[in-house]
Write an enzyme that holds these catalytic residues in place. Structure first.
Site, PDB file in Angstrom:
ATOM      1  N   HIS A   7       0.860  -1.185   0.000  1.00 31.54           N
ATOM      2  CA  HIS A   7       0.000   0.000   0.000  1.00 31.54           C
ATOM      3  C   HIS A   7       0.894   1.232   0.000  1.00 31.54           C
ATOM      4  O   HIS A   7       1.217   1.794   1.040  1.00 31.54           O
ATOM      5  CB  HIS A   7      -0.931  -0.014   1.221  1.00 31.54           C
ATOM      6  CG  HIS A   7      -1.976   1.057   1.200  1.00 31.54           C
ATOM      7  ND1 HIS A   7      -3.177   0.958   1.863  1.00 31.54           N
ATOM      8  CD2 HIS A   7      -2.003   2.273   0.593  1.00 31.54           C
ATOM      9  CE1 HIS A   7      -3.887   2.046   1.670  1.00 31.54           C
ATOM     10  NE2 HIS A   7      -3.189   2.873   0.914  1.00 31.54           N
ATOM     11  N   HIS A  53       1.420   4.692  -2.618  1.00 34.14           N
ATOM     12  CA  HIS A  53       1.119   5.478  -3.819  1.00 34.14           C
ATOM     13  C   HIS A  53       2.442   6.068  -4.281  1.00 34.14           C
ATOM     14  O   HIS A  53       3.061   6.834  -3.529  1.00 34.14           O
ATOM     15  CB  HIS A  53       0.126   6.589  -3.501  1.00 34.14           C
ATOM     16  CG  HIS A  53      -1.167   6.072  -2.936  1.00 34.14           C
ATOM     17  ND1 HIS A  53      -2.301   5.887  -3.700  1.00 34.14           N
ATOM     18  CD2 HIS A  53      -1.484   5.669  -1.679  1.00 34.14           C
ATOM     19  CE1 HIS A  53      -3.273   5.403  -2.930  1.00 34.14           C
ATOM     20  NE2 HIS A  53      -2.801   5.252  -1.693  1.00 34.14           N
ATOM     21  N   HIS A  90      -9.440   1.006  -1.822  1.00 37.16           N
ATOM     22  CA  HIS A  90      -9.457   1.689  -0.534  1.00 37.16           C
ATOM     23  C   HIS A  90     -10.903   1.659  -0.039  1.00 37.16           C
ATOM     24  O   HIS A  90     -11.828   2.019  -0.779  1.00 37.16           O
ATOM     25  CB  HIS A  90      -9.051   3.147  -0.697  1.00 37.16           C
ATOM     26  CG  HIS A  90      -7.585   3.383  -0.897  1.00 37.16           C
ATOM     27  ND1 HIS A  90      -6.861   2.768  -1.871  1.00 37.16           N
ATOM     28  CD2 HIS A  90      -6.717   4.181  -0.212  1.00 37.16           C
ATOM     29  CE1 HIS A  90      -5.590   3.179  -1.789  1.00 37.16           C
ATOM     30  NE2 HIS A  90      -5.479   4.041  -0.793  1.00 37.16           N
ATOM     31  N   GLU A 105     -11.507   3.735   5.163  1.00 40.53           N
ATOM     32  CA  GLU A 105     -10.436   4.625   5.639  1.00 40.53           C
ATOM     33  C   GLU A 105     -11.123   5.772   6.381  1.00 40.53           C
ATOM     34  O   GLU A 105     -11.078   5.843   7.603  1.00 40.53           O
ATOM     35  CB  GLU A 105      -9.596   5.136   4.455  1.00 40.53           C
ATOM     36  CG  GLU A 105      -8.501   6.117   4.856  1.00 40.53           C
ATOM     37  CD  GLU A 105      -7.759   6.746   3.646  1.00 40.53           C
ATOM     38  OE1 GLU A 105      -8.280   6.706   2.514  1.00 40.53           O
ATOM     39  OE2 GLU A 105      -6.667   7.316   3.878  1.00 40.53           O
ATOM     40  N   ASP A 140       1.463   4.073   2.588  1.00 42.39           N
ATOM     41  CA  ASP A 140       0.518   4.976   1.931  1.00 42.39           C
ATOM     42  C   ASP A 140       1.252   6.068   1.143  1.00 42.39           C
ATOM     43  O   ASP A 140       1.576   5.850  -0.013  1.00 42.39           O
ATOM     44  CB  ASP A 140      -0.466   5.560   2.954  1.00 42.39           C
ATOM     45  CG  ASP A 140      -1.842   5.826   2.371  1.00 42.39           C
ATOM     46  OD1 ASP A 140      -2.083   5.469   1.214  1.00 42.39           O
ATOM     47  OD2 ASP A 140      -2.702   6.388   3.085  1.00 42.39           O
ATOM     48  N   ASP A 141       1.512   7.214   1.765  1.00 39.23           N
ATOM     49  CA  ASP A 141       2.145   8.352   1.083  1.00 39.23           C
ATOM     50  C   ASP A 141       3.295   8.849   1.954  1.00 39.23           C
ATOM     51  O   ASP A 141       3.194   9.883   2.630  1.00 39.23           O
ATOM     52  CB  ASP A 141       1.105   9.469   0.870  1.00 39.23           C
ATOM     53  CG  ASP A 141      -0.056   8.980   0.041  1.00 39.23           C
ATOM     54  OD1 ASP A 141       0.096   8.814  -1.178  1.00 39.23           O
ATOM     55  OD2 ASP A 141      -1.131   8.708   0.640  1.00 39.23           O
TER      56      ASP A 141
HETATM   57  N1  ADE Z   1      -4.473   8.700  -2.646  1.00 37.32           N
HETATM   58  C1  ADE Z   1      -3.260   8.796  -2.102  1.00 37.32           C
HETATM   59  N2  ADE Z   1      -3.321   8.508  -0.795  1.00 37.32           N
HETATM   60  C2  ADE Z   1      -4.610   8.210  -0.517  1.00 37.32           C
HETATM   61  C3  ADE Z   1      -5.308   7.815   0.653  1.00 37.32           C
HETATM   62  N3  ADE Z   1      -4.713   7.670   1.826  1.00 37.32           N
HETATM   63  N4  ADE Z   1      -6.639   7.604   0.564  1.00 37.32           N
HETATM   64  C4  ADE Z   1      -7.261   7.747  -0.610  1.00 37.32           C
HETATM   65  N5  ADE Z   1      -6.657   8.118  -1.731  1.00 37.32           N
HETATM   66  C5  ADE Z   1      -5.331   8.336  -1.692  1.00 37.32           C
HETATM   67 ZN    ZN Z   2      -3.711   4.704   0.079  1.00 39.86          ZN
END
Ligand code: ADE
Ligand code: ZN
Length: 335
Positions: free
Chosen positions: A15, A17, A193, A196, A274-275
């Site tokens: 997970h 991006h 997703h 969340e 995630d990011d």
């Molecule tokens: N795009 C990038 N990070 C995300 C996240 N945490 N939730 C939904 N879309 C995303």
């Molecule tokens: Zn994500």
């Protein structure tokens, strides 16, 4: 080796991006190279804006920063910078999300997005295995997702699956049934997703309507006992991102993160980033948060790493070899 001399725990990153690995310094470097004007005074000013209140407040900055990604080389450099970090993190296999609509809408051809990412994947194949998961933006029309899938058809041999991301609340999985049906027909593995920021019912929809093989986040599933029982029974993988959940206010603080409850319920959870350029750390920082912030035991941390490989879209032989590496790592550690 880490600075402690102990090799890092082997793990899969499921997970992530790739656009979420765009570090502030790279935003400025690419803006300079591509002549893109930025509305920030400098790197520190940009970093100061990473004080998010919810998912949308993050997505606004995340999409704005992507404007600096213009060429095939930009995408290759972005992914190479990430893949170079993998060995020191113990990451042996990655299935990275990418958001083609956020680029094609700015006039970047799909060929350059996928081409750049696969250039990097090929260049680092000796260090880490990697696949791509094409995400549809759920806050855009379904027709745009369908068009995106059509544009990706020439590159399907380089894409392992499809995902669903962006603003969750008000954009339920059920809207995307036709495009997920088509993706499955094309042999792509579906993930989404769900749960969340959105409710547990979106997790059910992702399973029932989209046929997902993994749920990304899924933390709000714990609000629905029957759903928890179903996820446990089916061993459905849930890719959990603790730092992201705290930074986006999806949980009120690390101490209240549901990961320990999910493990206690015997759910098939694994931990991811995630990011990472936006949320304070890559996958090792998320493992550290699980261990130190949530008090997980060494055994539970090893379970997370094993789950990351068993939940990956790997051939059985590769999966078993990676699980074997986790077990030897655990066996070689002092008690
Ligand atoms: N795009 C990038 N990070 C995300 C996240 N945490 N939730 C939904 N879309 C995303
Ligand atoms: Zn994500």
């Amino acid at each position: 080796m880490t600075t402690t001399g102990i090799p890092p725990l082997p793990k899969a990153e499921l997970h992530l991006h790739i656009e979420g690995t765009l570090e502030p310094e790279t935003v400025f470097a690419l803006a300079g190279r591509n002549d893109v004007a930025l509305p920030y005074a400098g790197v520190e000013d940009l970093r100061a804006r990473y004080d998010f209140t919810d998912l949308q407040s993050f997505l606004d900055v995340y999409y704005a920063n992507m404007a600096v990604l213009r060429t095939r080389d930009d995408f290759a450099e972005l992914a190479s910078a990430y893949l170079r970090r993998c060995p020191e993190q113990g990451v042996r296999h990655v299935e990275m999300f990418f958001d083609p609509q956020a680029h094609t809408a700015r006039g970047v051809p799909m060929a350059d997005v996928v081409g750049g990412l696969t250039d990097a994947v090929d260049a680092h194949a000796g260090e880490v295995s990697a696949g791509l998961i094409l995400c549809f933006l759920r806050d855009q029309p379904v027709a745009a997702a369908e068009e995106t899938l059509r544009a990706a058809e020439p590159y399907l041999d380089r894409i392992v699956g499809v995902g669903l991301d962006s603003a969750e609340v008000g954009n339920p999985p059920s809207r995307f049934v036709p495009v997920f049906d088509r993706a499955r027909e094309l042999g792509l593995r579906p993930v989404a997703h769900a749960g969340e920021e959105g409710p547990a019912s979106y997790v059910r929809e992702a399973l029932d309507d989209l046929g997902v093989l993994r749920v990304d986040h899924g933390i709000r599933a714990v609000e629905d006992e029957e759903l928890v029982a179903r996820l446990r029974r089916d061993r459905t993988p849930l890719t959990v991102c603790p730092l992201s959940n705290v930074r986006l206010g999806c949980v009120p603080g690390m101490a209240l993160h549901p990961l320990p409850e999910m493990l206690a319920a015997d759910l098939n959870v694994s931990v991811h980033s995630d990011d990472p350029a936006y949320f304070g750390g890559y996958v090792d920082a998320n493992y550290a948060a699980a261990r130190e912030g949530l008090g997980l035991t060494d055994e539970q941390v090893v379970t997370l790493a094993e789950n990351s490989f068993t939940s990956a879209f790997l051939e059985p032989a590769a999966r078993d070899a990676f699980v074997g590496e986790v077990r030897s790592w655990a066996g070689g550690r002092p008690a």
